[in-house]
Design an enzyme around this catalytic site. Structure first.
Site, PDB file in Angstrom:
ATOM      1  N   LYS A  22       0.842  -1.207   0.000  1.00 44.43           N
ATOM      2  CA  LYS A  22       0.000   0.000   0.000  1.00 44.43           C
ATOM      3  C   LYS A  22       0.876   1.256   0.000  1.00 44.43           C
ATOM      4  O   LYS A  22       0.635   2.203  -0.757  1.00 44.43           O
ATOM      5  CB  LYS A  22      -0.911   0.013   1.238  1.00 44.43           C
ATOM      6  CG  LYS A  22      -1.513   1.377   1.540  1.00 44.43           C
ATOM      7  CD  LYS A  22      -2.275   1.417   2.839  1.00 44.43           C
ATOM      8  CE  LYS A  22      -1.476   1.601   4.092  1.00 44.43           C
ATOM      9  NZ  LYS A  22      -1.158   2.991   4.489  1.00 44.43           N
ATOM     10  N   CYS A 116      -3.995  13.279  14.042  1.00 46.07           N
ATOM     11  CA  CYS A 116      -4.157  11.897  13.591  1.00 46.07           C
ATOM     12  C   CYS A 116      -4.132  11.010  14.826  1.00 46.07           C
ATOM     13  O   CYS A 116      -3.566  11.382  15.853  1.00 46.07           O
ATOM     14  CB  CYS A 116      -2.986  11.581  12.661  1.00 46.07           C
ATOM     15  SG  CYS A 116      -2.773   9.873  12.246  1.00 46.07           S
ATOM     16  N   ARG A 121       1.889  14.365  13.201  1.00 46.63           N
ATOM     17  CA  ARG A 121       2.180  14.155  11.775  1.00 46.63           C
ATOM     18  C   ARG A 121       2.118  15.413  10.914  1.00 46.63           C
ATOM     19  O   ARG A 121       1.311  15.505   9.979  1.00 46.63           O
ATOM     20  CB  ARG A 121       1.266  13.063  11.216  1.00 46.63           C
ATOM     21  CG  ARG A 121       1.324  11.787  12.022  1.00 46.63           C
ATOM     22  CD  ARG A 121       0.583  10.670  11.385  1.00 46.63           C
ATOM     23  NE  ARG A 121       1.244  10.156  10.194  1.00 46.63           N
ATOM     24  CZ  ARG A 121       0.701   9.247   9.411  1.00 46.63           C
ATOM     25  NH1 ARG A 121      -0.490   8.794   9.665  1.00 46.63           N
ATOM     26  NH2 ARG A 121       1.355   8.799   8.366  1.00 46.63           N
ATOM     27  N   ASP A 306       5.317   0.479  11.981  1.00 47.44           N
ATOM     28  CA  ASP A 306       4.063  -0.116  11.493  1.00 47.44           C
ATOM     29  C   ASP A 306       3.891  -1.576  11.932  1.00 47.44           C
ATOM     30  O   ASP A 306       2.867  -2.189  11.644  1.00 47.44           O
ATOM     31  CB  ASP A 306       3.995  -0.036   9.956  1.00 47.44           C
ATOM     32  CG  ASP A 306       3.768   1.396   9.474  1.00 47.44           C
ATOM     33  OD1 ASP A 306       3.444   2.264  10.306  1.00 47.44           O
ATOM     34  OD2 ASP A 306       3.924   1.635   8.264  1.00 47.44           O
ATOM     35  N   ARG A 398      -8.391  -0.123   5.331  1.00 54.18           N
ATOM     36  CA  ARG A 398      -7.564   0.909   4.679  1.00 54.18           C
ATOM     37  C   ARG A 398      -6.284   0.314   4.107  1.00 54.18           C
ATOM     38  O   ARG A 398      -5.748   0.835   3.127  1.00 54.18           O
ATOM     39  CB  ARG A 398      -7.144   1.985   5.702  1.00 54.18           C
ATOM     40  CG  ARG A 398      -8.274   2.825   6.192  1.00 54.18           C
ATOM     41  CD  ARG A 398      -7.735   3.906   7.064  1.00 54.18           C
ATOM     42  NE  ARG A 398      -6.780   4.729   6.304  1.00 54.18           N
ATOM     43  CZ  ARG A 398      -6.267   5.848   6.748  1.00 54.18           C
ATOM     44  NH1 ARG A 398      -6.602   6.291   7.940  1.00 54.18           N
ATOM     45  NH2 ARG A 398      -5.418   6.523   6.026  1.00 54.18           N
TER      46      ARG A 398
HETATM   47  C1  EPZ Z   1       4.824   6.864   6.327  1.00 58.93           C
HETATM   48  O1  EPZ Z   1       4.112   7.946   6.887  1.00 58.93           O
HETATM   49  C2  EPZ Z   1       3.858   5.711   6.214  1.00 58.93           C
HETATM   50  N1  EPZ Z   1       2.754   6.115   5.353  1.00 58.93           N
HETATM   51  C3  EPZ Z   1       3.357   5.317   7.597  1.00 58.93           C
HETATM   52  O2  EPZ Z   1       2.526   4.189   7.464  1.00 58.93           O
HETATM   53  C4  EPZ Z   1       4.554   4.961   8.478  1.00 58.93           C
HETATM   54  O3  EPZ Z   1       4.114   4.688   9.780  1.00 58.93           O
HETATM   55  C5  EPZ Z   1       5.553   6.111   8.496  1.00 58.93           C
HETATM   56  O4  EPZ Z   1       5.924   6.480   7.141  1.00 58.93           O
HETATM   57  C6  EPZ Z   1       6.826   5.792   9.253  1.00 58.93           C
HETATM   58  O5  EPZ Z   1       7.441   4.666   8.705  1.00 58.93           O
HETATM   59  C7  EPZ Z   1       2.911   6.051   4.023  1.00 58.93           C
HETATM   60  O6  EPZ Z   1       3.933   5.675   3.483  1.00 58.93           O
HETATM   61  C8  EPZ Z   1       1.731   6.432   3.199  1.00 58.93           C
HETATM   62  P1  EPZ Z   1       7.046  10.174   8.247  1.00 58.93           P
HETATM   63  P2  EPZ Z   1       4.720   9.417   6.868  1.00 58.93           P
HETATM   64  O7  EPZ Z   1       6.922  11.449   7.502  1.00 58.93           O
HETATM   65  O8  EPZ Z   1       5.552   9.564   5.666  1.00 58.93           O
HETATM   66  C9  EPZ Z   1       7.680  13.508  11.604  1.00 58.93           C
HETATM   67  C10 EPZ Z   1       0.631   2.865   7.893  1.00 58.93           C
HETATM   68  O9  EPZ Z   1       0.191   2.323   8.936  1.00 58.93           O
HETATM   69  N2  EPZ Z   1       7.533  14.483  10.519  1.00 58.93           N
HETATM   70  O10 EPZ Z   1       8.151   9.259   7.899  1.00 58.93           O
HETATM   71  O11 EPZ Z   1       3.598  10.354   7.093  1.00 58.93           O
HETATM   72  C11 EPZ Z   1       6.389  12.730  11.860  1.00 58.93           C
HETATM   73  O12 EPZ Z   1       5.491  13.430  12.686  1.00 58.93           O
HETATM   74  C12 EPZ Z   1       1.159   4.276   7.914  1.00 58.93           C
HETATM   75  O13 EPZ Z   1       0.629   2.301   6.783  1.00 58.93           O
HETATM   76  C13 EPZ Z   1       7.713  15.827  10.783  1.00 58.93           C
HETATM   77  O14 EPZ Z   1       7.996  16.232  11.912  1.00 58.93           O
HETATM   78  O15 EPZ Z   1       5.642   9.373   8.140  1.00 58.93           O
HETATM   79  C14 EPZ Z   1       6.907  11.455  12.477  1.00 58.93           C
HETATM   80  O16 EPZ Z   1       7.139  11.666  13.826  1.00 58.93           O
HETATM   81  C15 EPZ Z   1       0.902   4.960   9.210  1.00 58.93           C
HETATM   82  N3  EPZ Z   1       7.567  16.723   9.756  1.00 58.93           N
HETATM   83  C16 EPZ Z   1       8.242  11.242  11.744  1.00 58.93           C
HETATM   84  O17 EPZ Z   1       8.610  12.524  11.204  1.00 58.93           O
HETATM   85  C17 EPZ Z   1       7.260  16.328   8.482  1.00 58.93           C
HETATM   86  O18 EPZ Z   1       7.151  17.182   7.601  1.00 58.93           O
HETATM   87  C18 EPZ Z   1       8.214  10.243  10.612  1.00 58.93           C
HETATM   88  O19 EPZ Z   1       7.075  10.491   9.788  1.00 58.93           O
HETATM   89  C19 EPZ Z   1       7.095  14.958   8.223  1.00 58.93           C
HETATM   90  C20 EPZ Z   1       7.236  14.053   9.265  1.00 58.93           C
END
Ligand code: EPZ
Length: 418
Positions: A22, A116, A121, A306, A398
């Protein structure tokens, strides 16, 4: 709203095939916006988040033809550069259209995602990166407006922290930017590498995919491509844990064993017998009670956040005390309270969960609160005595395609009721 009714007890035995990822399919779909030629994507999982992204792309101007697991997207013209609140609030990955839209049209208007279930996030790092590529960013009425009327230009971007979709968004912006872009502290997740593989087939010039330094040489235009999405490593990990928690004997097929390496290492330490039977299958056999083993979530190749919820379910059945530290998201233990209602002994301290096992779980009515947390409740229910009813399984839908059918085929007593 659908529910799952699960009767715990049976050992799972047999083979479970893994579908396309996904989290790889979502950016791949968004990448189709970067060209006016058709892009064919295969092995797309039939899950709700994919349907949401498809709806968004059609609103933006894509023609979508779906044939089983294959989607053909053709976007001759962008008719709307907007990702509206109604879609973004149901799926945060909608922000993945930001980079492609600015790159292709010089303009994007994307709703800011709100809070969320698993953490704040924010998308500030996506925006900061786009600014460095020359976009002007403004925020008004809950929307982000990005403009680059003269196009984007390459830059060196150092991510403050590792972000998966942030890396993907900026790669998609940079492939059509003028000049060279260097992304440092980039995400190394297999989904990022898979996106780069697709973009390269479309004519992008990318080096370093899958490493923390990605070098992109912008090109004037991209063309159509045909690409098969990689296997879903989180689905594979979830079923490995299903095998472990039921003391079963399961073969997980059509997966990439290397992508679940961190989980496999923990399961081996806990006492599971795991063998890689061939290049795309892993067999797990758990003839005796497992030992508790601590876990700290990390970016890839570390232990995936995850899979933390599912692993927590497993540790309720292991002998000893396990400490789970969640370093990626600040509120990703909602499933722990529901598991406690089933009899699990879990203490939460900020970003840590301390699990004492084994506890005898008993079936109960529980509520799913997020995608992976809900999968963890299914796993706990498989190990519980009696019947568990899981409400709000739309969270599971989802990201897992027919999880109940896959589990039932290997012996689980699980059914969906409407
Ligand atoms: C991706 O989310 C995945 N989603 C998530 O999977 C997964 O949990 C996550 O990566 C971590 O591996 C998709 O790929 C669609 P991040 P993403 O940006 O990209 C902080 C699932 O269950 N951050 O890597 O949104 C953030 O808050 C989902 O399938 C900032 O501070 O996660 C977090 O603490 C849930 N500023 C950390 O970085 C930003 O601009 C990592 O988030 C972006 C992120």
């Amino acid at each position: 709203m659908d529910k799952f009714v699960i009767k715990g007890g049976p050992r799972l035995q047999g083979e479970i095939p893994i579908g396309g990822s996904k989290n790889s399919a979502l950016p791949a779909l968004a990448a189709a916006l970067l060209t006016d030629e058709p892009v064919t994507l295969r092995r797309i999982p039939r899950v709700r988040d994919i349907r949401t992204m498809q709806r968004l792309l059609v609103d933006i101007g894509s023609q979508a033809e779906v044939d089983g697991e294959t989607i053909r997207l053709h976007t001759p013209r962008i008719v709307s550069s907007e990702a509206p609140y109604e879609l973004v609030k149901t799926m945060r990955a909608s922000s993945l259209v930001l980079g492609p839209l600015v790159a292709r049209t010089g303009r994007a208007r994307v709703s800011l995602p709100g809070g969320c279930a698993i953490g704040a996030r924010p998308i500030n790092l996506h925006l900061l990166g786009l600014e460095q590529l020359g976009a002007r960013i403004q925020q008004a009425h809950g929307y982000i407006e990005a403009e680059a009327p003269d196009g984007l230009r390459g830059a060196t971007i150092h991510f403050d922290r590792i972000t998966v979709t942030g890396t993907e968004d900026l790669i998609m912006a940079a492939v059509l930017a003028r000049g060279e872009t260097l992304l440092r502290n980039a995400a190394r997740e297999p989904e990022v590498a898979d996106l780069c593989a697709l973009l390269s087939k479309m004519g992008a010039q990318i080096e370093g995919a899958g490493t923390s330094t990605i070098h992109i040489r912008g090109v004037e235009m991209l063309h159509g491509a045909d690409h098969t999405i990689i296997a879903d490593r989180i689905e594979a990990g979830t079923f490995l844990i299903a095998g472990a928690i039921t003391g079963g004997d399961l073969k997980i097929v059509d997966c990439v064993p290397e992508h679940v390496g961190a989980l496999v290492a923990k399961l081996l330490q806990a006492g599971a017998e795991i063998t890689q039977t061939d290049a795309s299958s892993v067999q797990i056999c758990v003839p005796k009670r497992l030992r508790s083993v601590d876990v700290t979530t990390e970016e890839y190749p570390g232990f995936a956040t995850d899979l933390q919820a599912q692993y927590l379910a497993l540790m309720t059945q292991a002998q000893g005390i396990a400490m789970l530290v969640e370093t990626i998201f600040e509120n990703r233990f909602m499933h722990a309270q529901e598991m406690a209602r089933m009899g699990a002994n879990i203490r939460l301290e900020g970003r840590q969960a301390i699990v004492a096992g084994p506890s005898e779980l008993t079936g109960a009515g529980v509520i799913a609160s997020d995608l992976r947390g809900s999968a963890a409740l299914v796993l706990a229910a498989l190990a519980a005595r009696g019947e568990t009813v899981i409400d709000r399984v739309y969270h599971i839908d989802r990201g897992y395609e027919k999880i109940e059918a896959k589990l039932a085929r290997v012996g689980a007593q699980i059914r969906r009721v409407e």
